[in-house]
Design a protein around this motif. Sequence first.
Motif, PDB file in Angstrom:
ATOM      1  N   ALA A  93       0.561  -1.605   0.456  1.00 19.38           N
ATOM      2  CA  ALA A  93       0.121   0.119  -0.436  1.00 19.38           C
ATOM      3  C   ALA A  93       1.184   1.283   0.156  1.00 19.38           C
ATOM      4  O   ALA A  93       0.713   2.230  -1.039  1.00 19.38           O
ATOM      5  N   GLU A  94       1.778   0.944   0.879  1.00 19.76           N
ATOM      6  CA  GLU A  94       2.834   2.507   0.693  1.00 19.76           C
ATOM      7  C   GLU A  94       3.086   2.784  -0.707  1.00 19.76           C
ATOM      8  O   GLU A  94       3.645   3.615  -0.999  1.00 19.76           O
ATOM      9  N   PHE A  95       3.752   1.744  -1.204  1.00 19.22           N
ATOM     10  CA  PHE A  95       4.294   1.750  -2.536  1.00 19.22           C
ATOM     11  C   PHE A  95       3.585   2.032  -3.598  1.00 19.22           C
ATOM     12  O   PHE A  95       3.387   2.635  -4.039  1.00 19.22           O
ATOM     13  N   TYR A  96       2.344   1.110  -3.131  1.00 19.92           N
ATOM     14  CA  TYR A  96       1.471   1.980  -4.422  1.00 19.92           C
ATOM     15  C   TYR A  96       0.909   3.436  -4.481  1.00 19.92           C
ATOM     16  O   TYR A  96       1.022   4.118  -5.446  1.00 19.92           O
ATOM     17  N   VAL A  97       0.344   4.204  -3.297  1.00 18.27           N
ATOM     18  CA  VAL A  97       0.739   5.639  -2.697  1.00 18.27           C
ATOM     19  C   VAL A  97       1.614   6.631  -2.999  1.00 18.27           C
ATOM     20  O   VAL A  97       1.024   6.943  -3.805  1.00 18.27           O
ATOM     21  N   SER A  98       2.962   5.757  -3.343  1.00 20.25           N
ATOM     22  CA  SER A  98       4.381   6.588  -3.824  1.00 20.25           C
ATOM     23  C   SER A  98       3.967   6.317  -5.138  1.00 20.25           C
ATOM     24  O   SER A  98       4.847   7.676  -5.650  1.00 20.25           O
ATOM     25  N   VAL A  99       3.611   5.255  -5.683  1.00 22.12           N
ATOM     26  CA  VAL A  99       3.288   5.301  -7.467  1.00 22.12           C
ATOM     27  C   VAL A  99       2.565   6.584  -7.383  1.00 22.12           C
ATOM     28  O   VAL A  99       2.652   7.228  -8.889  1.00 22.12           O
ATOM     29  N   PHE A 100       1.566   6.224  -7.256  1.00 22.69           N
ATOM     30  CA  PHE A 100       0.281   7.169  -7.687  1.00 22.69           C
ATOM     31  C   PHE A 100       0.322   8.603  -7.170  1.00 22.69           C
ATOM     32  O   PHE A 100      -0.314   9.846  -8.186  1.00 22.69           O
ATOM     33  N   GLY A 101       0.277   8.480  -5.783  1.00 20.52           N
ATOM     34  CA  GLY A 101       0.384  10.037  -5.447  1.00 20.52           C
ATOM     35  C   GLY A 101      -0.962  10.443  -5.889  1.00 20.52           C
ATOM     36  O   GLY A 101      -2.043  10.508  -5.698  1.00 20.52           O
ATOM     37  N   VAL A 142      -6.098   4.677  -0.547  1.00 21.23           N
ATOM     38  CA  VAL A 142      -6.756   4.941  -1.925  1.00 21.23           C
ATOM     39  C   VAL A 142      -5.551   5.131  -2.496  1.00 21.23           C
ATOM     40  O   VAL A 142      -4.583   6.018  -2.624  1.00 21.23           O
ATOM     41  N   LEU A 143      -5.940   4.411  -4.176  1.00 23.91           N
ATOM     42  CA  LEU A 143      -5.623   5.112  -5.232  1.00 23.91           C
ATOM     43  C   LEU A 143      -6.146   5.854  -6.371  1.00 23.91           C
ATOM     44  O   LEU A 143      -7.199   5.383  -6.687  1.00 23.91           O
ATOM     45  N   ALA A 144      -5.791   7.521  -6.815  1.00 26.04           N
ATOM     46  CA  ALA A 144      -6.488   7.952  -7.082  1.00 26.04           C
ATOM     47  C   ALA A 144      -7.711   7.680  -7.026  1.00 26.04           C
ATOM     48  O   ALA A 144      -8.673   8.497  -7.796  1.00 26.04           O
ATOM     49  N   GLY A 145      -8.446   8.521  -6.082  1.00 24.39           N
ATOM     50  CA  GLY A 145      -9.587   8.156  -5.536  1.00 24.39           C
ATOM     51  C   GLY A 145      -9.783   6.532  -5.674  1.00 24.39           C
ATOM     52  O   GLY A 145     -11.550   6.837  -5.105  1.00 24.39           O
ATOM     53  N   GLN A 146      -9.689   5.634  -5.248  1.00 24.19           N
ATOM     54  CA  GLN A 146     -10.384   4.393  -5.687  1.00 24.19           C
ATOM     55  C   GLN A 146      -9.419   3.579  -4.513  1.00 24.19           C
ATOM     56  O   GLN A 146      -8.533   3.856  -3.973  1.00 24.19           O
ATOM     57  N   GLU A 147     -10.985   3.139  -3.755  1.00 22.51           N
ATOM     58  CA  GLU A 147     -10.852   2.855  -2.533  1.00 22.51           C
ATOM     59  C   GLU A 147     -10.920   1.343  -2.567  1.00 22.51           C
ATOM     60  O   GLU A 147     -10.633   0.313  -3.587  1.00 22.51           O
ATOM     61  N   TYR A 148      -8.614   0.573  -1.751  1.00 21.07           N
ATOM     62  CA  TYR A 148      -8.909  -1.110  -2.081  1.00 21.07           C
ATOM     63  C   TYR A 148      -8.775  -1.397  -0.505  1.00 21.07           C
ATOM     64  O   TYR A 148      -8.145   0.375   0.752  1.00 21.07           O
ATOM     65  N   LEU A 149      -8.745  -1.971   0.081  1.00 25.61           N
ATOM     66  CA  LEU A 149      -8.508  -3.287   1.321  1.00 25.61           C
ATOM     67  C   LEU A 149      -7.018  -4.370   0.723  1.00 25.61           C
ATOM     68  O   LEU A 149      -7.206  -4.786   0.036  1.00 25.61           O
ATOM     69  N   GLY A 150      -5.925  -4.030   1.286  1.00 22.09           N
ATOM     70  CA  GLY A 150      -4.843  -4.849   1.251  1.00 22.09           C
ATOM     71  C   GLY A 150      -5.235  -5.623   2.787  1.00 22.09           C
ATOM     72  O   GLY A 150      -4.957  -5.327   3.538  1.00 22.09           O
ATOM     73  N   LEU A 151      -5.190  -7.125   2.588  1.00 14.73           N
ATOM     74  CA  LEU A 151      -5.066  -8.351   3.447  1.00 14.73           C
ATOM     75  C   LEU A 151      -3.925  -9.199   3.592  1.00 14.73           C
ATOM     76  O   LEU A 151      -3.490  -9.834   2.650  1.00 14.73           O
ATOM     77  N   ASN A 152      -3.606  -8.845   4.768  1.00 16.69           N
ATOM     78  CA  ASN A 152      -2.786  -9.884   5.229  1.00 16.69           C
ATOM     79  C   ASN A 152      -2.975 -11.113   5.053  1.00 16.69           C
ATOM     80  O   ASN A 152      -2.654 -11.784   6.443  1.00 16.69           O
ATOM     81  N   ASP A 156      -4.351  11.796  -4.726  1.00 15.33           N
ATOM     82  CA  ASP A 156      -5.412  11.554  -4.907  1.00 15.33           C
ATOM     83  C   ASP A 156      -5.172  10.384  -3.813  1.00 15.33           C
ATOM     84  O   ASP A 156      -5.904   9.425  -4.414  1.00 15.33           O
ATOM     85  N   SER A 157      -4.286   9.612  -3.252  1.00 13.56           N
ATOM     86  CA  SER A 157      -3.859   8.894  -3.144  1.00 13.56           C
ATOM     87  C   SER A 157      -3.414   8.383  -1.369  1.00 13.56           C
ATOM     88  O   SER A 157      -2.243   9.260  -1.234  1.00 13.56           O
ATOM     89  N   ARG A 158      -3.427   7.922  -0.382  1.00 13.98           N
ATOM     90  CA  ARG A 158      -3.414   7.430   0.815  1.00 13.98           C
ATOM     91  C   ARG A 158      -3.810   6.690   1.240  1.00 13.98           C
ATOM     92  O   ARG A 158      -4.221   5.726   1.458  1.00 13.98           O
ATOM     93  N   ILE A 159      -2.847   6.392   2.632  1.00 11.57           N
ATOM     94  CA  ILE A 159      -3.400   4.979   3.808  1.00 11.57           C
ATOM     95  C   ILE A 159      -4.550   5.641   4.757  1.00 11.57           C
ATOM     96  O   ILE A 159      -3.982   6.807   5.157  1.00 11.57           O
ATOM     97  N   VAL A 160      -5.410   4.984   4.362  1.00 14.71           N
ATOM     98  CA  VAL A 160      -6.175   5.605   5.457  1.00 14.71           C
ATOM     99  C   VAL A 160      -6.254   4.623   6.691  1.00 14.71           C
ATOM    100  O   VAL A 160      -7.067   5.473   7.253  1.00 14.71           O
TER     101      VAL A 160
END
Length: 153
Positions: free
Chosen positions: A18-26, A53-63, A28-32
């Motif tokens: 999630a941190e990587f993806y947020v850094s790639v898309f910048g 959130v990546l470019a305004g789209q919400e995601y859930l990452g599950l370990n 409207d991307s953030r850890i919520v």
Amino acid sequence: MQKIRPCLWFDDQALEAAEFYVSVFGGDSRIVDITYWNEGSPKAGSVLTVDFVLAGQEYLGLNGGPEFTFSEAVSLSVDCADQQEVDTLWAKLTEGGEESMCGWLKDRYGLSWQIVPRALPELLGDPDRARADRVMKAMMGMRKLDVQALRDA
């Protein structure tokens, strides 16, 4: 909260991804939010889920552990305004990952992405079917999509 959001199953890298993806898309991307495994579980105190959130789209990452891995059956398609955006995202997402064909790649976590220039659907939908066929043939021979080469087809 979005009514439907993709849940991405990772072994134990959900926060890192999630941190990587947020850094790639910048932008409207953030850890919520981050939740942790409860006491008494085999992974007590470690990250369970990451809402991001990546470019305004919400995601859930599950370990969820190593039982399931990503496949090309599901990919994230990214609308790119121009060749520069294609090049930038391609370089970042293939770092530690692998290129595939026709604008597809796998990132370092095994997640498949389609990096698609906005011009592609227009070119493939050209009323001149012979031209659209040439575009398709050109695309099928590419890894990272080249907008100018597609236009020239």
